[in-house]
Motif scaffolding. Structure first.
Motif, PDB file in Angstrom:
ATOM      1  N   ILE A  26       0.774  -1.388   0.176  1.00  0.00           N
ATOM      2  CA  ILE A  26      -0.058  -0.341  -0.148  1.00  0.00           C
ATOM      3  C   ILE A  26       1.329   1.359   0.202  1.00  0.00           C
ATOM      4  O   ILE A  26       0.770   1.935  -0.912  1.00  0.00           O
ATOM      5  N   LYS A  27       1.760   1.183   1.047  1.00  0.00           N
ATOM      6  CA  LYS A  27       2.806   2.979   0.993  1.00  0.00           C
ATOM      7  C   LYS A  27       3.794   2.601  -0.353  1.00  0.00           C
ATOM      8  O   LYS A  27       3.608   3.864  -1.235  1.00  0.00           O
ATOM      9  N   THR A  28       3.738   1.606  -1.215  1.00  0.00           N
ATOM     10  CA  THR A  28       4.133   1.753  -2.856  1.00  0.00           C
ATOM     11  C   THR A  28       3.777   2.060  -3.647  1.00  0.00           C
ATOM     12  O   THR A  28       4.048   3.010  -4.147  1.00  0.00           O
ATOM     13  N   ALA A  29       2.248   1.437  -3.666  1.00  0.00           N
ATOM     14  CA  ALA A  29       1.604   1.891  -5.069  1.00  0.00           C
ATOM     15  C   ALA A  29       0.884   4.190  -3.815  1.00  0.00           C
ATOM     16  O   ALA A  29       1.559   4.594  -5.237  1.00  0.00           O
ATOM     17  N   LYS A  30       0.794   4.025  -3.414  1.00  0.00           N
ATOM     18  CA  LYS A  30       0.711   5.362  -2.647  1.00  0.00           C
ATOM     19  C   LYS A  30       2.444   6.442  -2.777  1.00  0.00           C
ATOM     20  O   LYS A  30       1.862   7.509  -3.418  1.00  0.00           O
ATOM     21  N   LEU A  31       3.696   5.600  -3.012  1.00  0.00           N
ATOM     22  CA  LEU A  31       4.265   6.327  -3.087  1.00  0.00           C
ATOM     23  C   LEU A  31       5.217   6.765  -4.941  1.00  0.00           C
ATOM     24  O   LEU A  31       5.313   7.639  -5.435  1.00  0.00           O
ATOM     25  N   LEU A  32       4.700   5.539  -5.625  1.00  0.00           N
ATOM     26  CA  LEU A  32       4.767   5.703  -7.513  1.00  0.00           C
ATOM     27  C   LEU A  32       3.773   6.679  -7.589  1.00  0.00           C
ATOM     28  O   LEU A  32       3.521   6.244  -8.754  1.00  0.00           O
ATOM     29  N   HIS A  33       2.512   6.357  -6.759  1.00  0.00           N
ATOM     30  CA  HIS A  33       1.636   7.279  -7.715  1.00  0.00           C
ATOM     31  C   HIS A  33       1.152   6.507  -8.695  1.00  0.00           C
ATOM     32  O   HIS A  33       0.707   6.743  -9.916  1.00  0.00           O
ATOM     33  N   ALA A  53      -1.487   4.012 -10.767  1.00  0.00           N
ATOM     34  CA  ALA A  53      -3.315   4.157 -10.747  1.00  0.00           C
ATOM     35  C   ALA A  53      -3.300   2.704 -11.329  1.00  0.00           C
ATOM     36  O   ALA A  53      -3.330   1.611 -11.320  1.00  0.00           O
ATOM     37  N   PRO A  54      -4.836   2.924 -11.205  1.00  0.00           N
ATOM     38  CA  PRO A  54      -6.331   1.797 -11.563  1.00  0.00           C
ATOM     39  C   PRO A  54      -5.417   1.114 -12.816  1.00  0.00           C
ATOM     40  O   PRO A  54      -4.562   1.460 -13.826  1.00  0.00           O
ATOM     41  N   GLY A  55      -5.673   0.020 -12.390  1.00  0.00           N
ATOM     42  CA  GLY A  55      -4.519  -0.793 -13.305  1.00  0.00           C
ATOM     43  C   GLY A  55      -3.447  -1.173 -13.334  1.00  0.00           C
ATOM     44  O   GLY A  55      -3.078  -2.417 -14.106  1.00  0.00           O
ATOM     45  N   GLN A  56      -2.742  -0.846 -12.187  1.00  0.00           N
ATOM     46  CA  GLN A  56      -1.403  -1.131 -12.412  1.00  0.00           C
ATOM     47  C   GLN A  56      -1.366  -2.230 -11.216  1.00  0.00           C
ATOM     48  O   GLN A  56      -1.650  -2.284 -10.488  1.00  0.00           O
ATOM     49  N   ASN A  57      -0.311  -2.786 -11.331  1.00  0.00           N
ATOM     50  CA  ASN A  57      -0.238  -4.348 -10.186  1.00  0.00           C
ATOM     51  C   ASN A  57       0.742  -3.680  -9.635  1.00  0.00           C
ATOM     52  O   ASN A  57       2.658  -3.888  -9.949  1.00  0.00           O
ATOM     53  N   VAL A  58       0.893  -3.987  -8.283  1.00  0.00           N
ATOM     54  CA  VAL A  58       1.764  -3.980  -7.067  1.00  0.00           C
ATOM     55  C   VAL A  58       1.790  -5.924  -6.427  1.00  0.00           C
ATOM     56  O   VAL A  58       0.847  -6.121  -5.910  1.00  0.00           O
ATOM     57  N   VAL A  59       2.596  -6.841  -6.694  1.00  0.00           N
ATOM     58  CA  VAL A  59       2.617  -7.652  -5.995  1.00  0.00           C
ATOM     59  C   VAL A  59       3.000  -8.053  -5.095  1.00  0.00           C
ATOM     60  O   VAL A  59       5.180  -7.500  -4.887  1.00  0.00           O
TER      61      VAL A  59
END
Length: 456
Positions: free
Chosen positions: A335-342, A344-350
Motif C-alpha cells: 500500500i505504501k509503495t502504491a502511494k509512493l509511486l502514484h 494508477a488503476p490497472g497497475q499491479n503491486v505484487v
C-alpha cells in the motif's frame, strides 16, 4: 506409500508442475491428503491442481489505493509455507554434489521459523535427522510443527532480531563433517528457487490482473530469498520497482538500525549474503505491532469491515486464514509503495503471504493480553490507521551508488566474520554474478532428472 529414492522435482517442475509426467502429477496431488507421503515433494509449487498460481487480489475498499495489490499465497505449500521450497532446493543440491546422504548426515536448519519447519519436513520426507536452530521467543506453533515432523530444537537467546546468535551457534555444528547446514541466509539454492519459481509465479499471477504488468514487487527480507523473485520479474519488466520492507524497530537496511521486534521471519539485523541489493530500489519501514493488529483485523473483523465498507456480507470471507504477520507487513508495504509511486488503476503491486494464520493464534492471544478488551471501535480504528492510513513516509530510495555501497559494506561486515573473502563479496557487486548463479539451474535440473528414481 511411495518412496522417493533419489530426490524430488527439478526447478523447472516446481516452476511448472504440469510438465511432470501425468501419472506422477496425479499421484502427487492425491498425496496431499497424507502430509508425510514423500510424493508431496512434487507439490512444492505456487500452483494448484488446475495449474493456476495461488493468489488473491485485495479489495480496493480494503487497501484504499487505486492499484491492484496482488498477494501470492504460500499457505498451501507442503508444511504450510513457501519456505519449504528453498529448504528442499538446498538439500537437493547438496545431495547432487555428493555432500550428504540419507542415514549418514544430519541436516541443520538455522531459522526463525518457517524455514526451520520446512527443514524438519523435508528431512522427514527424505530420510534425514534434522536439528533446527532458532531463537527462543518465536511462536509456540512454530516449535510444535517442527517437533511434529520429528525435528529437534536448539534454541538460542532472544527473538527474531537476534539471528546473529543463531548463525554463531550454527558455526559450532559445522565442526562435525556429518552435519549439513541448510544455510538459508548464505547458500544460493535459496536465491535460485525464488528467482526461478516465485518470480515466475509473480509474473503469471499479474498477467491476468489489470494491465498484466508488474509495476512493483514488495518483499520483507528475512533470509532475502523471496526478494530474488525480482530478478526474474525484471527480465520481463525492467522498470519494475523493488521494495524491501523491514520493521521500523529494526531498520537495518534503512539506516543501519538494530532492535527487537515482533514480526517473525523478517528483520534480522543484517544484509544477508544472498540478498542481491543491486535490484532493491526502496526500503520501507512498517511498525511491528501494526502487523500484529492488522492480522487481528483481517482474520477476525471481516464482517465488521464489510459493514463499514458497505460490501456484501461474506465479500471478504475468501481472505480468511491466508495471512500471517509478515504477510500483513508485506501488504502494508505494498500500500505504501502504491502511494509512493502514484500507481494508477490497472497497475499491479505484487507481494507475498509466506504462511497462514495457523501459525499465529498464540501471538494474537498475546496481543489481547497486552491490549486489554478489543471492541469493534478499536478494530475499526486499527483498520483506518494501519491500512487506509498507511502513507508513503519512511521509504528510502536506495538506488544511488552511495546507498548500494552502504549496503555492500553492511554485508561485508557480517559475512567476513563467517569466512567469506573479499574476492567473493566483491563479485556480488556485479549482476553477472547473480545471473551466473541462476544459470546453474540448467545443469542442476539435468543432473537431477538423470538420477531420479521413483519406486511405487
Amino acid at each position: 506409500m511411495a518412496k522417493v529414492l533419489s530426490a524430488g522435482p527439478t526447478y523447472a517442475e516446481m516452476r511448472r508442475p504440469a510438465t511432470l509426467p501425468a501419472a506422477l502429477r496425479a499421484r502427487a496431488l492425491d498425496a496431499r491428503a497424507h502430509e508425510l507421503d514423500p510424493l508431496n515433494l512434487f507439490n512444492i509449487t505456487w500452483r494448484n491442481s488446475e495449474d493456476r498460481v495461488r493468489h488473491v487480489v485485495l479489495p480496493r475498499e480494503l487497501t484504499g489505493v487505486a492499484a491492484n495489490v496482488v498477494v501470492l499465497l504460500g499457505r498451501d505449500f507442503p508444511s504450510g509455507s513457501h519456505k519449504v521450497g528453498p529448504a528442499y532446493a538446498t538439500l537437493m543440491e547438496g545431495e547432487l554434489a555428493g555432500e550428504i546422504r540419507p542415514g549418514e548426515n544430519t541436516i541443520i536448519g538455522p531459522s526463525t521459523g518457517n524455514f526451520g519447519i520446512g527443514t524438519a519436513y523435508i528431512a522427514k520426507l527424505m530420510g534425514y535427522r534434522a536439528i533446527v536452530i532458532m531463537p527462543e521467543q518465536m511462536s509456540a506453533e512454530r516449535y510444535d510443527r517442527i517437533r511434529r515432523y520429528g525435528g529437534e530444537l536448539e534454541l538460542t537467546p532472544g527473538s527474531e532480531s537476534d539471528v546473529i546468535l543463531v548463525l554463531e551457534r550454527t558455526e559450532h555444528f559445522k565442526q562435525d563433517p556429518k552435519n549439513k547446514v541448510l544455510a538459508q541466509f548464505e547458500l544460493l539454492p535459496n536465491y535460485r528457487f525464488h528467482r526461478c519459481v516465485t518470480g515466475d509465479a509473480a509474473l503469471d499471477a499479474a498477467a491476468a490482473v489489470g494491465d498484466g504488468r508488474v509495476a512493483a514487487f514488495v518483499s520483507a527480507p528475512g533470509s532475502a530469498g523471496t526478494i530474488a523473485a525480482a530478478d526474474e520479474i525484471r527480465t520481463r519488466f525492467a522498470d519494475c520497482a523493488v521494495v524491501a520492507v523491514e520493521p521500523k524497530e529494526c531498520s537495518t537496511l534503512y539506516d543501519n538500525g538494530r532492535g527487537t521486534h515482533r514480526i517473525e521471519g523478517i528483520g534480522d539485523k543484517m544484509v544477508t549474503l544472498i540478498h542481491n541489493v543491486l535490484t532493491t530500489d526502496y526500503v520501507a519501514l512498517v511498525h511491528d505491532d501494526d502487523c500484529v493488529k492488522g492480522l487481528k483485523v483481517l482474520e477476525q473483523a471481516r464482517p465488521l469491515l464489510e459493514r463499514k465498507l458497505r460490501l456484501p456480507a461474506g465479500a471478504q470471507a475468501h481472505l480468511g486464514g491466508w495471512f500471517g504477520i509478515s504477510s500483513v507487513c508485506n501488504i502494508i508495504g505494498a500500500i505504501k509503495t502504491a502511494k509512493l509511486l502514484h500507481l494508477a488503476p490497472g497497475q499491479n503491486v505484487v507481494t507475498v503471504a509466506t504462511d497462514g494464520f495457523d501459525r499465529y493464534p498464540s501471538v494474537i492471544a498475546d496481543l489481547e493480553r497486552r491490549s486489554g478488551p478489543i471492541g469493534d471501535s478499536t478494530l475499526l480504528k486499527w483498520y483506518d490507521g494501519i491500512f487506509r492510513g498507511a502513507t508513503a513516509g519512511e521509504m528510502l530510495d536506495v538506488r544511488s551508488g552511495v546507498q548500494k555501497e552502504r549496503l555492500f559494506r553492511q554485508k561485508r561486515e557480517v559475512w567476513s566474520r563467517f569466512g567469506y573473502g573479499d574476492d567473493y563479496l566483491e563479485r556480488m557487486k556485479s549482476q553477472a554474478f547473480w545471473d551466473e548463479e541462476y544459470a546453474k539451474i540448467e545443469t542442476i535440473d539435468r543432473d537431477l532428472a538423470l538420477r531420479r528414481d521413483l519406486v511405487a
